[in-house]
Write a protein that holds these residues in place. Structure first.
Motif, short mmCIF file in Angstrom:
data_model
loop_
_atom_site.label_atom_id
_atom_site.label_comp_id
_atom_site.label_asym_id
_atom_site.label_seq_id
_atom_site.Cartn_x
_atom_site.Cartn_y
_atom_site.Cartn_z
N GLN A 54 0.83 -1.21 0.00
CA GLN A 54 0.00 0.00 0.00
C GLN A 54 0.86 1.26 0.00
OE1 GLN A 54 -2.53 -1.61 3.37
NE2 GLN A 54 -4.04 -0.34 2.34
N TRP A 55 1.92 1.24 0.80
CA TRP A 55 2.79 2.43 0.84
C TRP A 55 3.56 2.60 -0.47
CZ3 TRP A 55 1.91 6.31 3.56
CH2 TRP A 55 1.49 6.22 4.89
N ILE A 56 3.94 1.49 -1.10
CA ILE A 56 4.64 1.59 -2.38
C ILE A 56 3.77 2.31 -3.41
CG2 ILE A 56 5.48 0.23 -4.34
CD1 ILE A 56 6.39 -1.88 -2.26
N VAL A 57 2.48 2.06 -3.38
CA VAL A 57 1.55 2.71 -4.31
C VAL A 57 1.18 4.11 -3.84
CG1 VAL A 57 -0.76 2.60 -5.31
CG2 VAL A 57 0.62 0.53 -5.16
N ASP A 58 0.76 4.23 -2.59
CA ASP A 58 0.21 5.51 -2.10
C ASP A 58 1.26 6.59 -1.92
OD1 ASP A 58 -2.46 5.22 -2.18
OD2 ASP A 58 -2.77 4.89 -0.04
N ALA A 59 2.51 6.22 -1.67
CA ALA A 59 3.56 7.24 -1.53
C ALA A 59 3.67 8.05 -2.81
CB ALA A 59 4.90 6.57 -1.20
N ALA A 93 15.86 9.67 -12.22
CA ALA A 93 16.75 9.35 -11.11
C ALA A 93 16.02 8.56 -10.03
CB ALA A 93 17.33 10.64 -10.52
N ALA A 94 14.77 8.95 -9.77
CA ALA A 94 13.98 8.24 -8.77
C ALA A 94 13.70 6.80 -9.21
CB ALA A 94 12.66 8.97 -8.53
N SER A 95 13.53 6.59 -10.51
CA SER A 95 13.32 5.24 -11.02
C SER A 95 14.54 4.35 -10.76
CB SER A 95 13.01 5.28 -12.52
OG SER A 95 11.81 5.98 -12.78
N VAL A 96 15.73 4.94 -10.89
CA VAL A 96 16.96 4.19 -10.59
C VAL A 96 17.01 3.86 -9.10
CG1 VAL A 96 19.48 4.26 -10.61
CG2 VAL A 96 18.20 5.22 -12.52
N VAL A 97 16.65 4.83 -8.26
CA VAL A 97 16.61 4.60 -6.81
C VAL A 97 15.66 3.45 -6.50
CG1 VAL A 97 15.95 5.57 -4.58
CG2 VAL A 97 17.25 6.96 -6.21
N CYS A 98 14.49 3.46 -7.13
CA CYS A 98 13.51 2.39 -6.91
C CYS A 98 14.07 1.03 -7.31
CB CYS A 98 12.24 2.66 -7.70
SG CYS A 98 11.23 4.04 -7.08
N VAL A 104 11.72 -2.11 1.55
CA VAL A 104 10.50 -1.37 1.27
C VAL A 104 10.68 0.11 1.56
CG1 VAL A 104 8.09 -1.05 1.97
CG2 VAL A 104 8.99 -3.35 1.65
N GLY A 105 11.40 0.43 2.64
CA GLY A 105 11.61 1.83 2.99
C GLY A 105 12.29 2.61 1.88
N TRP A 106 13.33 2.03 1.30
CA TRP A 106 14.02 2.70 0.20
C TRP A 106 13.14 2.80 -1.04
CZ3 TRP A 106 18.17 5.62 0.07
CH2 TRP A 106 19.11 5.53 1.10
N LEU A 107 12.36 1.76 -1.28
CA LEU A 107 11.47 1.79 -2.44
C LEU A 107 10.39 2.87 -2.27
CD1 LEU A 107 10.56 0.71 -5.12
CD2 LEU A 107 9.40 -1.17 -3.96
N VAL A 108 9.85 3.00 -1.08
CA VAL A 108 8.86 4.05 -0.82
C VAL A 108 9.48 5.43 -1.00
CG1 VAL A 108 7.42 5.11 0.97
CG2 VAL A 108 7.40 2.63 0.67
N ALA A 109 10.73 5.59 -0.54
CA ALA A 109 11.42 6.88 -0.72
C ALA A 109 11.59 7.20 -2.20
CB ALA A 109 12.77 6.84 -0.02
N GLY A 110 11.94 6.18 -2.99
CA GLY A 110 12.06 6.39 -4.42
C GLY A 110 10.73 6.74 -5.06
N ARG A 111 9.66 6.13 -4.57
CA ARG A 111 8.34 6.42 -5.10
C ARG A 111 7.91 7.85 -4.79
NH1 ARG A 111 5.88 4.14 -8.79
NH2 ARG A 111 3.90 3.70 -7.79
N VAL A 112 8.30 8.35 -3.63
CA VAL A 112 8.02 9.75 -3.29
C VAL A 112 8.70 10.67 -4.29
CG1 VAL A 112 8.49 11.56 -1.59
CG2 VAL A 112 7.61 9.35 -0.83
N LEU A 113 9.97 10.39 -4.60
CA LEU A 113 10.70 11.21 -5.58
C LEU A 113 10.06 11.09 -6.96
CD1 LEU A 113 14.43 10.55 -4.59
CD2 LEU A 113 13.08 12.63 -4.21
N GLN A 114 9.61 9.90 -7.32
CA GLN A 114 8.91 9.74 -8.59
C GLN A 114 7.66 10.62 -8.64
OE1 GLN A 114 8.20 5.46 -9.28
NE2 GLN A 114 9.39 5.71 -11.15
N GLY A 115 6.93 10.67 -7.54
CA GLY A 115 5.73 11.51 -7.47
C GLY A 115 6.04 12.97 -7.67
N VAL A 116 7.14 13.43 -7.07
CA VAL A 116 7.56 14.82 -7.26
C VAL A 116 7.90 15.08 -8.73
CG1 VAL A 116 9.32 16.54 -6.66
CG2 VAL A 116 8.38 15.03 -4.89
N GLY A 117 8.63 14.17 -9.33
CA GLY A 117 8.99 14.34 -10.73
C GLY A 117 7.79 14.32 -11.65
N ALA A 118 6.86 13.40 -11.41
CA ALA A 118 5.66 13.32 -12.25
C ALA A 118 4.79 14.54 -12.10
CB ALA A 118 4.86 12.06 -11.89
N ALA A 119 4.70 15.11 -10.89
CA ALA A 119 3.89 16.30 -10.66
C ALA A 119 4.45 17.52 -11.37
CB ALA A 119 3.79 16.59 -9.16
N ALA A 120 5.74 17.50 -11.69
CA ALA A 120 6.34 18.57 -12.49
C ALA A 120 6.27 18.25 -13.97
CB ALA A 120 7.80 18.78 -12.06
#
Length: 489
Positions: A54-59, A93-98, A104-120
């Protein structure tokens, strides 16, 4: 340079621009559906439970939901090319992090960065295209091509996710973004022209921060409540914090001269009803699609590759039906088309709630297609209704808010339906039974929304001053996310 050479050069530049913007949005939309196919493999290899998935998706979805409007303002204010390429760089870059995430913690962090990138990336992508086509007819044609070509990523995601995950494991679904991002950066730096809106509004930093914190606190309580206990101090505290933060957000937005979310718009019944229904669309579509691959893998015993292919009817139905939804609404009215769409989607989800381990795929695919068709019929007309409620001067803002409410619904859908499954399992039910309850819940909520729109989705007359352009956001800049389905990420 002769006139013919100048015309040819202009066409070539626009072709490059269309290719770059389409490819950027294609990357985002591909990622929307490709991640869902990999969730079972993530659960196995990262040794996580349903909460982790859930966090992997919702982050990701949370960041996109809360930063989408701000991303459009950033593009207009600081330069569309700059924001677009920055979004591409962050997303890549976030995709590489993912892909390299060891936990899971690192993957969620990468997903957060992906969200920031997609929102831009998403709003700047369409803003660039719109700025290069000032004539309305040319702009409409270009946006149509942009939506159609980039939308191919929706249908390709499940199959691509199944193939890559089956062959190389879940990290491969993120690494596929690396060559696409590299090409976009190289070509974009050389060929994209910069453009800005000198009259772009100021950024609403307090509103953005408060919205992220409020929805984040609510999401935390919903996802973690099933694990930590619904009455634990931490969970009760997160719900209390969400209520307080929402109240502060409303108070702050009501006092600002250029708020991120002008509350006055909700005085229009059509605007309020359409956005309420759009929240339900996000809730039901994203919440249910989160479990599609898990159902085929864990309940019916499919391979990850086969499960990815088996979920295709949803995205294919949406890709096929979506282009006709607006035309049907123009002919028959918003209420008829939206109510019909929500009713079909609700019935499809209820039908999925009766599927079992021994149900043949021939009796499953049509339920998925029915749900996808219904949601496709509802989404575009709901955005159109929101725009009609406030007038053309604030159509871009209305479209952006409609997309944002859909994303918020998506965040809550994954959290709430996941809580339904966990609650049933805690009571001794099987995962299969829990999934059935989740699908039935999503279907019931969607059918209730169909009744709601059937009664209330009618045109209301703007109140005095409601259409005043107090916060003029580029319509095309904020409309980008309307081509994305719920982000079955």
């Amino acid at each position: 340079m002769t006139a013919s050479h100048a015309t040819a050069s202009s066409r070539s530049s626009r072709t490059v621009l269309l290719t770059v913007t389409c490819l950027g949005q294609f990357m985002v939309l591909l990622d929307n559906t490709i991640v869902g196919a990999a969730l079972p493999d993530m659960q196995h290899r990262l040794h996580t439970e349903l909460t982790g998935l859930q966090w992997i998706v919702d982050a990701y979805v949370l960041l996109v939901a809360m930063l989408l409007l701000t991303g459009g303002v950033f593009a207009d204010r600081f330069g569309r090319k700059r924001v677009y390429l920055t979004g591409v760089a962050v997303f890549t870059a976030a995709s590489v992090v993912c892909s390299l995430a060891p936990s899971v913690g690192w993957l969620v962090a990468g997903r957060v960065l992906q969200g920031v990138g997609a929102a831009a990336l998403a709003p700047a992508s369409l803003a660039l295209l719109a700025a290069a086509h000032p004539l309305p007819q040319e702009r409409v044609k270009a946006i149509g091509l942009w939506a159609g070509l980039s939308g191919i990523g929706l249908a390709a995601g499940p199959a691509a996710g199944g193939v890559l995950t089956d062959a190389f494991g879940w990290p491969a679904i993120f690494l596929v973004n690396l060559p696409i991002g590299a090409v976009l950066l190289l070509v974009g730096l050389r060929h994209l022209a910069e453009s800005r809106n000198p009259n772009a509004p100021a950024l609403d930093v307090p509103g953005t921060v408060l919205s992220v914190l409020a929805v984040g606190a609510l999401t935390y309580g919903l996802i973690e409540g099933g694990v930590r206990g619904w009455t634990s101090p931490l969970i009760l505290g997160s719900f209390g914090a969400a209520v307080i933060l929402f109240a502060v957000f409303v108070a702050v937005e009501g006092r600002r001269s250029a708020p991120m979310l002008p509350l006055r718009l909700f005085r229009q019944r059509l605007f309020t009803v359409s956005n309420t229904a759009m929240t339900v669309v996000g809730f039901a579509l994203m919440g249910s699609s989160f479990f599609f691959s898990q159902f085929f893998v864990y309940v019916q015993g499919s391979s990850i590759l086969r499960a990815g292919l088996q979920t295709l009817p949803v995205s294919l139905a949406m890709v096929i039906v979506s282009p006709y939804a607006g035309r049907l609404a123009a002919r028959y009215g918003f209420r008829v088309v939206v109510t019909t769409g929500l009713a079909l989607a609700g019935l499809g989800l209820l039908a999925l709630g009766t599927v079992h381990a021994d149900t043949g795929y021939g009796n499953v695919w049509w339920r998925l297609a029915l749900a996808g068709t219904g949601f496709a019929l509802a989404m575009s007309p709901l955005t159109g209704a929101a725009i009609q409620a406030v007038g053309s001067q604030e159509g871009g803002l209305a479209s952006g808010i409609s997309s944002t409410t859909r994303q918020i619904g998506a965040v809550l859908g994954v959290a709430v339906l996941g809580a339904v499954v966990r609650t049933r399992q805690a009571g001794g039910a099987s995962f299969e039974t829990g999934l059935g309850s989740a699908f039935v819940t999503a279907g019931a909520v969607t059918l209730a929304s169909a009744v709601f729109t059937g009664l209330w989705l009618v045109k209301s007359h703007p109140t005095a001053g409601s259409a005043a352009p107090r916060r003029a956001i580029s319509p095309d800049a904020v409309a980008a996310s309307n081509t994305a389905p719920l982000n079955g990420r």
